[in-house]
Scaffold this active site. Structure first.
Site, PDB file in Angstrom:
ATOM      1  N   GLU A 165      13.585  -0.524  -4.028  1.00 22.48           N
ATOM      2  CA  GLU A 165      14.686  -0.355  -2.812  1.00 22.48           C
ATOM      3  C   GLU A 165      16.019  -0.782  -2.611  1.00 22.48           C
ATOM      4  OE1 GLU A 165      11.541  -2.087  -0.332  1.00 22.48           O
ATOM      5  OE2 GLU A 165      10.208  -0.637  -1.044  1.00 22.48           O
ATOM      6  N   GLU A 273       3.669   4.915  -6.002  1.00 19.98           N
ATOM      7  CA  GLU A 273       2.623   4.110  -5.455  1.00 19.98           C
ATOM      8  C   GLU A 273       1.976   5.191  -3.820  1.00 19.98           C
ATOM      9  OE1 GLU A 273       4.868   1.074  -3.369  1.00 19.98           O
ATOM     10  OE2 GLU A 273       6.158   0.717  -5.144  1.00 19.98           O
TER      11      GLU A 273
HETATM   12  C1  XIL Z   1       3.018  -3.620  -0.155  1.00 14.74           C
HETATM   13  C2  XIL Z   1       1.946  -4.742  -0.907  1.00 14.74           C
HETATM   14  O1  XIL Z   1       0.797  -3.565  -0.959  1.00 14.74           O
HETATM   15  C3  XIL Z   1       1.106  -5.659  -0.199  1.00 14.74           C
HETATM   16  O2  XIL Z   1      -0.236  -5.655  -0.389  1.00 14.74           O
HETATM   17  C4  XIL Z   1       2.825  -6.243   0.452  1.00 14.74           C
HETATM   18  O3  XIL Z   1       1.750  -6.827   1.719  1.00 14.74           O
HETATM   19  C5  XIL Z   1       3.683  -5.970   0.770  1.00 14.74           C
HETATM   20  O4  XIL Z   1       4.512  -5.101   0.203  1.00 14.74           O
HETATM   21  N1  XIL Z   1       6.898  -1.112  -1.554  1.00 14.74           N
HETATM   22  C6  XIL Z   1       7.031  -1.317  -2.225  1.00 14.74           C
HETATM   23  C7  XIL Z   1       5.537  -2.352  -2.862  1.00 14.74           C
HETATM   24  O5  XIL Z   1       7.318  -1.350  -4.037  1.00 14.74           O
HETATM   25  O6  XIL Z   1       5.825  -3.823  -3.560  1.00 14.74           O
HETATM   26  C8  XIL Z   1       5.068  -2.965  -1.519  1.00 14.74           C
HETATM   27  O7  XIL Z   1       3.154  -3.310  -1.476  1.00 14.74           O
HETATM   28  C9  XIL Z   1       4.434  -1.470  -0.366  1.00 14.74           C
HETATM   29  C10 XIL Z   1       6.070  -1.030  -0.446  1.00 14.74           C
END
Ligand code: XIL
Length: 373
Positions: A165, A273
């Site tokens: 990110e 994701e």
């Molecule tokens: C999120 C997790 O799912 C949560 O449990 C945590 O509280 C915050 O992070 N982008 C990413 C992930 O790369 O690591 C994030 O995961 C969601 C957004």
């Protein structure tokens, strides 16, 4: 004679009843057995992964379910800097190891997530006493962290989300200006992270990972970043398109365009994701409002199924460019979207419901052959 006839009739009725009953029993147990494994269904296309928390694997029923349905694992939080190195030089491997060993013991792939991010990274990385640390010190800490982590999971993690990110949320800007990595180290922190990761494990596949990459304006900026990295010879292998999507996006055209774009740079493309929120995308945390419509109706379940079906039909079409599709939770019970961005709002973004039962969307994703029958 009549007696005999009645007896025969009774006997025939009994036999018919027994056959019917056993048919019913075998149907209902077949019903259970018949839930296919999504990763087996897709074995000729790409690995199908899932993000898990280590506590989830304590429950043997869930662990078995994960083994059966998926062939790749990403630790949802356990490999993030705040969990692996909460204090400088103090590494806490236990939970991440549990996930890594689970993957190794069950012949599953392991995606490393993530090395350099502006979130879930402890402040000490960027401080020197009460002052902001120098660029030199922050680069050294980055290198030490990456070397230690990548080395620790060498031979287990086949790939890493190296930088997460880094692109700004502001479409008029390029990189995320509020990131302490950028503020202290300047834009070359991205190059360095990839170089260190490559030095630590030359065989690991290295990814740049981000969200909203399917939105054309962001796609253009991520494309620019990756093109520049490649032209400078930075060892980047792929792009992780996070795929935190919703019923409203992406369109089929946006999805095809983005895959074509990164394919043209010779990069591996992964959807890292995946979840499909039934609510519109929002960025900032907030509480539930009285005006929020929280209902999950049959018609929403059908729209969700149609969306998933469209997404996977495009994934299949592009399977030669896609090296993985990872769901960002096992089921609607554990999805982070139940607390982000709206605290306490139950969301329904996954293929399995809160009881791990397959939803209509699951059947539409695994029964794609029926489309052509
Ligand atoms: C999120 C997790 O799912 C949560 O449990 C945590 O509280 C915050 O992070 N982008 C990413 C992930 O790369 O690591 C994030 O995961 C969601 C957004």
């Amino acid at each position: 004679m009549i007696k005999n006839y009645t007896a025969k009739l009774n006997f025939t009725a009994l036999i018919a009843f027994v056959i019917l009953a056993s048919l019913l029993v075998s149907c209902s147990s077949n019903e259970k057995k018949k839930i296919p494994s999504i990763s087996k269904t897709y074995q000729d296309y790409f690995p199908i992964g899932v993000a898990v928390s280590s506590y989830l694997l304590h429950d043997s029923a869930t662990a078995d379910f994960v083994k059966r349905q998926f062939n790749s694992i990403t630790p949802e939080n356990e490999m993030k800097p705040e969990n692996l190195q909460p204090e400088e030089g103090k590494f806490t491997w236990k939970r991440a190891d549990r996930i890594a060993n689970f993957a190794a013991n069950n012949g599953m792939k392991l995606r490393g997530h993530c090395l350099v991010w502006h979130q879930q990274t402890p402040d000490w990385f960027f401080m020197d006493g009460n002052d902001t640390a120098s660029a030199e010190l922050v680069f050294k800490r980055m290198k030490d962290h990456i070397y230690a982590v990548v080395n620790h999971f060498k031979g287990k993690a086949y790939c890493w989300d190296v930088v997460n990110e880094a692109i700004s949320d502001d479409s008029t800007k390029f990189l995320r200006e509020e990131s302490p990595w950028l503020k202290i180290c300047g834009p070359s922190f991205i190059d360095s992270a990839f170089v260190y990761a490559h030095q630590a494990d030359p065989s690991a596949k290295l990814f740049y990972n981000d969200y909203n990459v399917v939105r054309p304006e962001k796609a253009a900026r991520v494309y620019r970043l990756l093109k520049e990295l490649k032209s400078r010879g930075v060892p980047v292998d792929g792009v992780g398109i996070q795929a935190h999507w919703s019923l409203y996006e992406p369109s089929a055209e946006e999805l095809r365009d983005v895959i074509d774009k990164f394919k043209s740079l010779g990069l591996d493309v992964q959807f890292t994701e995946l979840d499909v929120s039934v609510f519109k995308w929002e960025k900032n945390f907030r509480e539930i409002r009285p005006s929020d419509n929280l209902a999950y109706t049959d018609s929403l379940a059908n729209v969700l199924a149609d969306k998933y079906s469209e997404l996977f039909s495009i994934f299949r079409e592009y399977h030669e460019s896609i090296t993985g599709v990872t769901f960002w939770s096992v089921s609607d019970r554990t999805t982070w979207l139940n607390y982000y961005p709206v605290r306490g709002r139950q969301n329904y973004p996954m293929l399995f419901d809160t009881l791990l039962k397959p939803k209509k969307a699951f059947w539409d994703v695994v029964e794609f052959n029926k489309e052509n029958q």
